[in-house]
Each structure stands twice: as C-alpha cells, then as structure tokens.
Scaffold this active site. Structure first.
Site, short mmCIF file in Angstrom:
data_model
loop_
_atom_site.label_atom_id
_atom_site.label_comp_id
_atom_site.label_asym_id
_atom_site.label_seq_id
_atom_site.Cartn_x
_atom_site.Cartn_y
_atom_site.Cartn_z
N LYS A 1 1.75 -1.01 -13.73
CA LYS A 1 0.63 -0.55 -12.89
C LYS A 1 -0.37 0.20 -13.77
O LYS A 1 0.02 0.99 -14.63
CB LYS A 1 1.17 0.37 -11.79
CG LYS A 1 0.16 0.82 -10.76
CD LYS A 1 0.83 1.68 -9.67
CE LYS A 1 -0.14 2.10 -8.58
NZ LYS A 1 0.52 2.91 -7.53
N SER B 1 -0.33 1.29 -2.72
CA SER B 1 -1.34 1.08 -3.74
C SER B 1 -0.86 0.20 -4.91
O SER B 1 -1.69 -0.32 -5.65
CB SER B 1 -1.80 2.42 -4.30
OG SER B 1 -0.75 3.06 -5.01
N SER C 1 3.68 3.69 -1.74
CA SER C 1 2.95 2.72 -2.57
C SER C 1 3.81 1.75 -3.37
O SER C 1 3.27 0.82 -3.97
CB SER C 1 2.02 3.44 -3.53
OG SER C 1 0.84 3.75 -2.87
N1 GLN Z 1 -0.95 4.71 1.46
C1 GLN Z 1 -0.71 6.07 1.03
C2 GLN Z 1 -2.01 6.73 0.64
O1 GLN Z 1 -3.02 6.09 0.67
C3 GLN Z 1 0.29 6.10 -0.07
C4 GLN Z 1 -0.27 5.87 -1.40
C5 GLN Z 1 0.73 6.04 -2.50
O2 GLN Z 1 1.94 6.07 -2.26
N2 GLN Z 1 0.23 6.18 -3.71
O3 GLN Z 1 -2.02 7.88 0.29
#
Ligand code: GLN
Length: 485
Positions: A71, A146, A170
C-alpha cells in the site's frame, strides 16, 4: 511452470514451488511483474522493474522470491510514496518503513505501491487523488477502502498478496468486497514506523491475502517489537501455520443488537449460513451484547479526525512534498494545504480541529474517548463468555462507483461492523463467506465474514479461520482474470 499454475498459487503455494525447484524465483518475479504491468484496475500507483523490485531484498529467507504489493502509505526509500495525495505526489522518502523492511528481510521482492483513499480516509478508494481503483469482480464497482488497491490487485491476479493498513476497517472491508482474506492484527503487534500516520492510536498494518495460511505467514514475518515504534510489542511466540480442522469447544458470540437494519439480504443470508457451518464443525453459537458498539461510528468519526488533524498539520509546504506558493509564509501554508488536500481530507481536518478546540474538547473528544472505553469494556465482558465475536464484515456487498460519494454519512456506515474492533485495539479478520447479489439487483459479489478475538489471540483466530475457510470452500478464481484488460 505454466502461467495458469503460477497465477493460481497463493503466497504459500508459490513459496513451495520455489522451494521444490519447480519454479525459479526469477521466473516467479517476471511473471508477476508482467501481470502487474497489465493492471486494468488502477490498482498500482507505482510499479517496480526487475531491479527495483529486488533492491534491499534478502537473497534467502522463509518466503524468498514470493513478491508482494505494498500500500502506498508505507515509506519506501528511493521509491515514491504518495498516500494517494497531491500533497505527497513528488515525495520520495529517505527511509523505509519497518514492515516493508521485514518483508524484504524475508526475501520478498516488491511489485509496486498500491492505490488507496487519500491518507487512508475512505471506504471506497474514490478519495484517491489519482482516480479510484476498480473491483476485479465488476469494474463498475468499488473495491472498498482504504486499502482498495491492495485488495483489488490480490483478488484480480496482479499480485499474490499485499500489505495494507486498517484504522477503522481499511483492510477488512476491501478484503470483504474483493473476496479475499484481510487481517487487522492487535494494535501494537506490528511496528507503525514509516507508515504515514492517519490516526495513530488506531492505525495498524496487516496482510491482504488469498488464504488464511498466507495471512498467518505474513503476520509472522511482520510482527515484532521495533525500537523505532515504542507502541510495538509483537506477538509472543510468533505465529505458526494454522492447521485446525474443527471448532470443538470454541464459542462464537453474535452481537444480534448490532446486526439489524440496513444490512443487505444476501449479506445476512451468507452470514447465517456461515454460523451453521461453524456449528457443523463443532463450534457453539451464542448471542451476546455489545451495548455500546452502536455508538462506535460516532465515536470513531470524532477520534480519528481529531488525531488526523494533528498528524496532518505537518504538511505545511515547509518540510514535505508540495509547496504551492512562497510569497509569504502564511499564504504558503494556506495555498499548499488548499491545493494539496482533497475534499474528504479537508472535511476530516475541519471536524477534528473543531472537536479538539477549547470549549468543545470535552463535549466531543472527551465524550468520544469515554465511549471508546465503554466499547473496550463491552468486548472484555463478551470475551468472558465467548472465544470470538462474529459479524458480517460490511452491511453491503461492493457498491457502484459514485453511489455514495455525495453522502459521507452513508459512506461512513460501511464501517459499522469494523470500527468497534479498531476502537478496542483487538484483532479481527475478514474471510470470504460466499457470493450474493446486492439488494436491488446486480451481479453476484463477495460477502465477508468477520471474526474478532481478544488482544494477541491471533493464533487462535487464524486457526479457527483456517478451519472455517476449509468448510466454506470459497472459490475466488473468477476474479483472477478481472485484473487485466
Ligand atoms: N473507512 C474508515 C475511514 O474512512 C476507515 C479507514 C481506515 O481504516 N483507514 O476512516
């Protein structure tokens, strides 16, 4: 070795092919670099060549020669690291994240850096400054976020496995949307050094893989104490390859109060079927209460933005990446931040700054922290009675691109089941539980099943997941060709 055999092999199987001499490490790397090169999912933001893939990689090691995707939130020395933000579009870090150093030390070449929501804020990959990654099962749909690029490249046959990060879901949610395995380990089990910070009390690195065995192999390499991250403690004894076949003597708690409205019919059906499979394997199903988990999203969307507003204050045009104007200092700050950050990141910075401002601090940040403590206590109490807590990974299957972009609140609901575990710091995995059509019709898409365990009980979690994976027998091969044009 035929191309279809290489494509079908997960990380563990690829390592076995290399170990037995059936395939050479060169052949494996060339195959995957070529696959990554035909990325039709916008899954990669940067791709390696033969030389850069191997830079700094140990010649031998437990997983030598099995390449992986990373990532684009992990700093990689000499390789662009953008966090999918214009702010860091030209940033090339002078050092490497510990997690990346560990996989390199285990002999794993890097295929490339994967797409994501900007600074890991999002649930669909649509917040990437470089365009969304696509779901290999259906290119009209999001891969989740994400870590959407990581999930898409693994499911779409553009990498055998990948690293992601999970702050509120994410890793698990994109794994669920793409039909692969995603593990968020216990907070503190893997070093966060060199991982671009979003919400430091929640961020955790973890694997996105095609199998539970692969998740265990990568976790064993990644975990450990690191003197560069004082919150890292590792997992005592490391992680062994899972081999359990049964679930006798284990109890799985179902928080019925949380699994109510807004959940798609197909998701619920696969969830209930999976509970029956647990019972078939000798496991016990019990109803439990997590009385405060319903407030987890509200608390998370105060706490995570509060931490983000602090962490992102470092992007001021002085030290990193973009510097938009330098007429005078204040305008340089303002113009850099105006141009460098996308709309969701700005929303989070404003929410977080407001929640932390004097006069509102206790009403928002303080209260959210107290809710977080209640949620920790809810899990502590539940784990007095059960070994695991299980839920669907997400309320829906992968949604269409653009479906939720105008409505942040609807997007945040995606995290209903994943955020409670993040707030409690406990490990949770998503494994594929089958396919279902979205409510309102559409193609058959993967459904994730989430299993959470007490802190540092990863071995037990992986063993149980392995047994269940065998019973479910999910077949993700249909998506493997979805990655190439
Ligand atoms: N969807 C969540 C957010 O937007 C989790 C994102 C994540 O785990 N980095 O904060």
């Amino acid at each position: 070795m035929s191309r279809s055999e290489l494509l079908a092999a997960d990380g563990a199987a690829t390592a076995a092919l290399i170990a037995s001499g059936e395939a050479s490490a060169n052949e494996v790397l060339d195959f995957w670099l070529e696959r990554a090169g035909s990325d039709a999912l916008n899954g990669y933001l940067w791709r390696a060549d033969r030389e850069s893939a191997r830079r700094g990689v140990a010649a031998d090691g437990p997983l030598a020669g099995v390449p992986l995707a990373i990532k684009d939130i992990f700093c990689t020395e000499g390789v662009p690291t953008t966090a999918a933000s214009r702010m860091l579009e030209t940033y090339v870090p002078p050092y490497t994240a510990t997690a990346v150093g560990r996989v390199a030390g285990a002999g794993m070449p890097m295929l490339g850096k994967t797409n994501m929501d900007e600074f890991a804020m999002g649930s669909s990959n649509e917040n990437s400054a470089f365009g969304p990654s696509l779901n290999p099962w259906d290119h009209e749909r999001v891969p989740g976020g994400s870590s959407g690029g990581s999930a898409a490249v693994v499911a779409g046959g553009l990498a055998p496995w990948a690293l992601g990060t999970d702050t509120g879901g994410s890793i698990r949610q994109p794994a669920g949307f793409c039909g692969i395995v995603g593990l968020k380990p216990t907070y503190g089990s893997i070093s966060r050094f060199g991982m671009i910070a979003f919400a430091s009390s929640l961020d955790q690195c973890g694997p996105l893989t095609r199998s539970v065995t692969d998740a265990a192999l990568l976790l064993d390499v990644l975990q450990g104490r690191d003197r560069m991250d004082s919150t890292s403690v590792g997992i005592e004894g490391g992680i062994a390859r899972p081999s359990a076949e049964r679930l006798d003597g284990l109890t799985f708690g179902v928080p019925r109060g949380l699994i109510g409205e807004g959940i798609e019919g197909g998701v619920l059906a696969r969830f209930e079927e999976t509970l029956l499979k647990i019972a078939d394997l000798g496991g016990t199903i019990a109803d439990i209460e997590l009385p405060h988990a319903g407030h987890a999203i509200s608390a998370y969307y105060v706490l995570a933005p509060a931490e983000a507003s602090t962490n992102l204050s470092r992007y001021d045009g002085v030290r990193y990446g973009l510097r938009a104007s330098d007429e005078d200092l204040l305008s340089m700050y303002e113009v850099t931040r105006e141009e460098g950050f996308g709309p969701e990141v700005k929303r989070r910075i404003m929410l977080g700054t407001y929640a932390l401002s004097s006069g509102y601090y206790d009403a928002y940040y303080g209260r959210a922290q107290r809710v977080r403590t209640r949620i920790v206590e809810d899990f502590d109490r539940a784990f007095g009675d059960v070994d695991f807590v299980v839920t669907p990974t997400s309320p829906t299957v992968a949604f269409r691109l653009g479906e939720k972009t105008e409505d942040p609140w609807a997007m945040y609901q995606s995290d209903l089941f994943t955020v409670p575990m993040s707030l409690a710091g406990i490990p949770a995995i998503s494994i594929p539980a089958g396919l279902a059509r979205p409510d309102g019709g559409g193609p058959e898409l993967p459904v994730g099943f989430q299993i959470a365990a007490p802190a540092f009980a990863e071995q037990r979690l992986l063993d149980a997941s392995f047994a269940l994976e065998g019973a479910i027998g999910f077949d993700g091969t249909a998506a493997l060709e979805g990655g190439v044009a």
